[in-house]
Design a protein around this motif. Structure first.
Motif, PDB file in Angstrom:
ATOM      1  N   ASN A 131      12.523   3.420   5.611  1.00 30.54           N
ATOM      2  CA  ASN A 131      11.471   4.151   4.898  1.00 30.54           C
ATOM      3  C   ASN A 131      10.060   3.825   5.383  1.00 30.54           C
ATOM      4  OD1 ASN A 131      13.354   5.362   3.109  1.00 30.54           O
ATOM      5  ND2 ASN A 131      13.447   3.451   1.947  1.00 30.54           N
ATOM      6  N   PHE A 132       9.920   2.787   6.211  1.00 27.67           N
ATOM      7  CA  PHE A 132       8.606   2.371   6.707  1.00 27.67           C
ATOM      8  C   PHE A 132       7.610   2.223   5.556  1.00 27.67           C
ATOM      9  CE2 PHE A 132      10.618   4.238  10.424  1.00 27.67           C
ATOM     10  CZ  PHE A 132      10.382   3.261  11.372  1.00 27.67           C
ATOM     11  N   GLU A 133       7.993   1.368   4.604  1.00 28.49           N
ATOM     12  CA  GLU A 133       7.141   1.129   3.436  1.00 28.49           C
ATOM     13  C   GLU A 133       6.073   0.095   3.814  1.00 28.49           C
ATOM     14  OE1 GLU A 133      10.451   1.923  -0.028  1.00 28.49           O
ATOM     15  OE2 GLU A 133      10.442   0.005   1.041  1.00 28.49           O
ATOM     16  N   ASP A 134       4.852   0.569   3.990  1.00 26.06           N
ATOM     17  CA  ASP A 134       3.775  -0.253   4.540  1.00 26.06           C
ATOM     18  C   ASP A 134       3.245  -1.272   3.531  1.00 26.06           C
ATOM     19  OD1 ASP A 134       3.273   1.203   7.162  1.00 26.06           O
ATOM     20  OD2 ASP A 134       3.066   2.843   5.727  1.00 26.06           O
ATOM     21  N   TYR A 135       2.897  -2.451   4.047  1.00 23.39           N
ATOM     22  CA  TYR A 135       2.190  -3.438   3.240  1.00 23.39           C
ATOM     23  C   TYR A 135       1.124  -4.110   4.101  1.00 23.39           C
ATOM     24  CZ  TYR A 135       5.129  -7.017   5.501  1.00 23.39           C
ATOM     25  OH  TYR A 135       5.763  -7.820   6.410  1.00 23.39           O
ATOM     26  N   MET A 136       0.167  -4.752   3.426  1.00 23.44           N
ATOM     27  CA  MET A 136      -0.866  -5.536   4.090  1.00 23.44           C
ATOM     28  C   MET A 136      -0.887  -6.926   3.478  1.00 23.44           C
ATOM     29  SD  MET A 136      -4.074  -2.849   4.226  1.00 23.44           S
ATOM     30  CE  MET A 136      -5.059  -3.904   5.307  1.00 23.44           C
ATOM     31  N   ILE A 174       0.816  -1.216   0.000  1.00 28.19           N
ATOM     32  CA  ILE A 174       0.000   0.000   0.000  1.00 28.19           C
ATOM     33  C   ILE A 174       0.850   1.267   0.000  1.00 28.19           C
ATOM     34  CG2 ILE A 174      -2.021  -1.083   1.036  1.00 28.19           C
ATOM     35  CD1 ILE A 174      -1.211   0.027   3.710  1.00 28.19           C
ATOM     36  N   TYR A 175       2.147   1.169   0.343  1.00 26.26           N
ATOM     37  CA  TYR A 175       2.982   2.369   0.308  1.00 26.26           C
ATOM     38  C   TYR A 175       3.105   2.907  -1.117  1.00 26.26           C
ATOM     39  CZ  TYR A 175       7.040  -0.116  -1.642  1.00 26.26           C
ATOM     40  OH  TYR A 175       7.891  -0.819  -2.455  1.00 26.26           O
ATOM     41  N   LYS A 176       2.882   2.039  -2.118  1.00 24.53           N
ATOM     42  CA  LYS A 176       2.968   2.471  -3.508  1.00 24.53           C
ATOM     43  C   LYS A 176       1.760   3.294  -3.946  1.00 24.53           C
ATOM     44  CE  LYS A 176       6.031  -1.183  -5.190  1.00 24.53           C
ATOM     45  NZ  LYS A 176       6.235  -2.229  -6.224  1.00 24.53           N
ATOM     46  N   GLU A 177       0.775   3.431  -3.063  1.00 28.13           N
ATOM     47  CA  GLU A 177      -0.365   4.293  -3.379  1.00 28.13           C
ATOM     48  C   GLU A 177       0.060   5.755  -3.486  1.00 28.13           C
ATOM     49  OE1 GLU A 177      -3.532   3.382  -4.051  1.00 28.13           O
ATOM     50  OE2 GLU A 177      -2.932   1.279  -3.909  1.00 28.13           O
ATOM     51  N   GLY A 178       1.234   6.084  -2.915  1.00 28.60           N
ATOM     52  CA  GLY A 178       1.762   7.444  -3.079  1.00 28.60           C
ATOM     53  C   GLY A 178       1.703   8.263  -1.809  1.00 28.60           C
ATOM     54  N   THR A 179       0.773   9.194  -1.748  1.00 32.61           N
ATOM     55  CA  THR A 179       0.688  10.109  -0.617  1.00 32.61           C
ATOM     56  C   THR A 179       0.178   9.395   0.626  1.00 32.61           C
ATOM     57  OG1 THR A 179      -1.589  10.776  -1.083  1.00 32.61           O
ATOM     58  CG2 THR A 179       0.169  11.980  -2.221  1.00 32.61           C
ATOM     59  N   GLU A 180       0.432  10.001   1.776  1.00 34.97           N
ATOM     60  CA  GLU A 180      -0.041   9.417   3.032  1.00 34.97           C
ATOM     61  C   GLU A 180      -1.560   9.304   3.041  1.00 34.97           C
ATOM     62  OE1 GLU A 180       0.017  10.364   7.833  1.00 34.97           O
ATOM     63  OE2 GLU A 180       1.576  11.217   6.534  1.00 34.97           O
ATOM     64  N   ALA A 181      -2.224  10.309   2.475  1.00 34.65           N
ATOM     65  CA  ALA A 181      -3.687  10.277   2.423  1.00 34.65           C
ATOM     66  C   ALA A 181      -4.178   9.107   1.572  1.00 34.65           C
ATOM     67  CB  ALA A 181      -4.223  11.594   1.869  1.00 34.65           C
ATOM     68  N   SER A 182      -3.497   8.838   0.451  1.00 32.51           N
ATOM     69  CA  SER A 182      -3.882   7.731  -0.427  1.00 32.51           C
ATOM     70  C   SER A 182      -3.638   6.386   0.247  1.00 32.51           C
ATOM     71  CB  SER A 182      -3.106   7.807  -1.744  1.00 32.51           C
ATOM     72  OG  SER A 182      -3.423   8.986  -2.448  1.00 32.51           O
ATOM     73  N   ILE A 183      -2.538   6.291   1.001  1.00 32.89           N
ATOM     74  CA  ILE A 183      -2.224   5.051   1.718  1.00 32.89           C
ATOM     75  C   ILE A 183      -3.283   4.779   2.778  1.00 32.89           C
ATOM     76  CG2 ILE A 183      -0.574   3.946   3.277  1.00 32.89           C
ATOM     77  CD1 ILE A 183       1.640   5.495   1.800  1.00 32.89           C
ATOM     78  N   ARG A 184      -3.648   5.808   3.529  1.00 33.14           N
ATOM     79  CA  ARG A 184      -4.675   5.650   4.562  1.00 33.14           C
ATOM     80  C   ARG A 184      -6.014   5.255   3.939  1.00 33.14           C
ATOM     81  NH1 ARG A 184      -3.502   7.619   9.632  1.00 33.14           N
ATOM     82  NH2 ARG A 184      -1.533   8.764   9.827  1.00 33.14           N
ATOM     83  N   SER A 185      -6.325   5.855   2.794  1.00 37.04           N
ATOM     84  CA  SER A 185      -7.586   5.562   2.118  1.00 37.04           C
ATOM     85  C   SER A 185      -7.640   4.105   1.668  1.00 37.04           C
ATOM     86  CB  SER A 185      -7.758   6.495   0.917  1.00 37.04           C
ATOM     87  OG  SER A 185      -8.931   6.182   0.198  1.00 37.04           O
ATOM     88  N   LYS A 186      -6.534   3.595   1.098  1.00 34.60           N
ATOM     89  CA  LYS A 186      -6.499   2.203   0.654  1.00 34.60           C
ATOM     90  C   LYS A 186      -6.588   1.251   1.845  1.00 34.60           C
ATOM     91  CE  LYS A 186      -6.217   0.756  -2.838  1.00 34.60           C
ATOM     92  NZ  LYS A 186      -7.241   0.218  -3.764  1.00 34.60           N
ATOM     93  N   PHE A 187      -5.911   1.603   2.936  1.00 36.40           N
ATOM     94  CA  PHE A 187      -5.983   0.772   4.140  1.00 36.40           C
ATOM     95  C   PHE A 187      -7.425   0.668   4.640  1.00 36.40           C
ATOM     96  CE2 PHE A 187      -6.324   0.713   8.766  1.00 36.40           C
ATOM     97  CZ  PHE A 187      -5.727  -0.501   9.051  1.00 36.40           C
TER      98      PHE A 187
END
Length: 230
Positions: free
Chosen positions: A209-214, A149-162
């Protein structure tokens, strides 16, 4: 993009929520596969069912879950029952025809997918010679999707996908393994098989980088018939 015998592209999870029905028309003399509806609002891979106040065009079934195979324009599209072959018809039917979309979906574009099959069955033993035969009842499918999900781009986009993925818990889902292949997991009757999310795990690739995934783990609730996917 991932590829294989089941198609190419990203996995997509569909909520089993019906949208608003819209009327459609056909003209089999011009094109025996094209469905027309101004402003249909569909995209390739969307799931729809058909109905009519009279009779549907011959070759189409009421209540069957079709996939949209191609969106030709904002007013024209084709559908498929299995894989890549478009559903065709030999007349225009009678009455007013309509389709109901199931377009509430979550796309997982940045992923690694793994799959395991679990066959249910039993051994039948002959009372005459003691010979044993395996009798298969069906195959369940377990999927594990690692979504970056880190590849979604912005922090807002990452939160939205989560939030989008997290909101699918405790919900019956339909699953496309690869959306571009238009192959929905179906049972022996051709109906979509329901899946349920059994577990969601969170992590990150590097501390730098704390590149988040699910990791999303899904299991089918019914048996899958792979003959209805190829």
């Amino acid at each position: 993009m991932a590829s294989g015998i089941f198609g190419t592209g990203k996995p997509v999870l569909y909520k089993q929520t019906a949208g608003t029905a819209k009327n459609f028309t056909t003209d089999y003399a011009v094109d025996d596969a094209m469905i027309e509806c101004t402003g249909h609002g569909l995209t390739a891979g969307d799931i729809i069912t058909l109905s009519s106040t009279g009779s549907l065009p011959s070759g189409l079934q009421s209540g069957f879950y079709y996939s949209v195979s191609e969106v030709i324009s904002s007013s024209q599209f084709t559908i498929t029952a299995e894989g890549t072959n478009n559903a065709t018809f030999t007349d225009n039917g009678t009455g007013t025809h309509s389709f109901t979309p199931y377009s509430s979906k979550v796309e997982l574009p940045n992923f690694i997918l793994s799959e395991s099959l679990q066959e249910d069955g039993f051994f039948h033993k002959s009372v005459i010679n003691g010979h044993k035969e395996w009798v298969s009842k069906g195959v369940h499918v377990n999927l594990e999707i690692k979504n970056y999900i880190y590849k979604e781009g912005t922090e807002a986009s990452i939160r939205s996908k989560f939030k989008e993925i997290w909101g699918l818990r405790n919900t019956d889902l339909w699953v496309y393994k690869h959306i571009d292949g238009l192959n929905l997991f179906r049972d022996s009757s051709g109906d979509p098989v329901s899946f349920v999310i059994e577990d969601v795990q969170l992590g990150y690739l590097t501390q730098a980088n704390f590149e988040d995934y699910m990791i999303i783990k899904l299991s089918s609730k019914d048996y899958v018939d792979f003959n209805n996917m190829l």
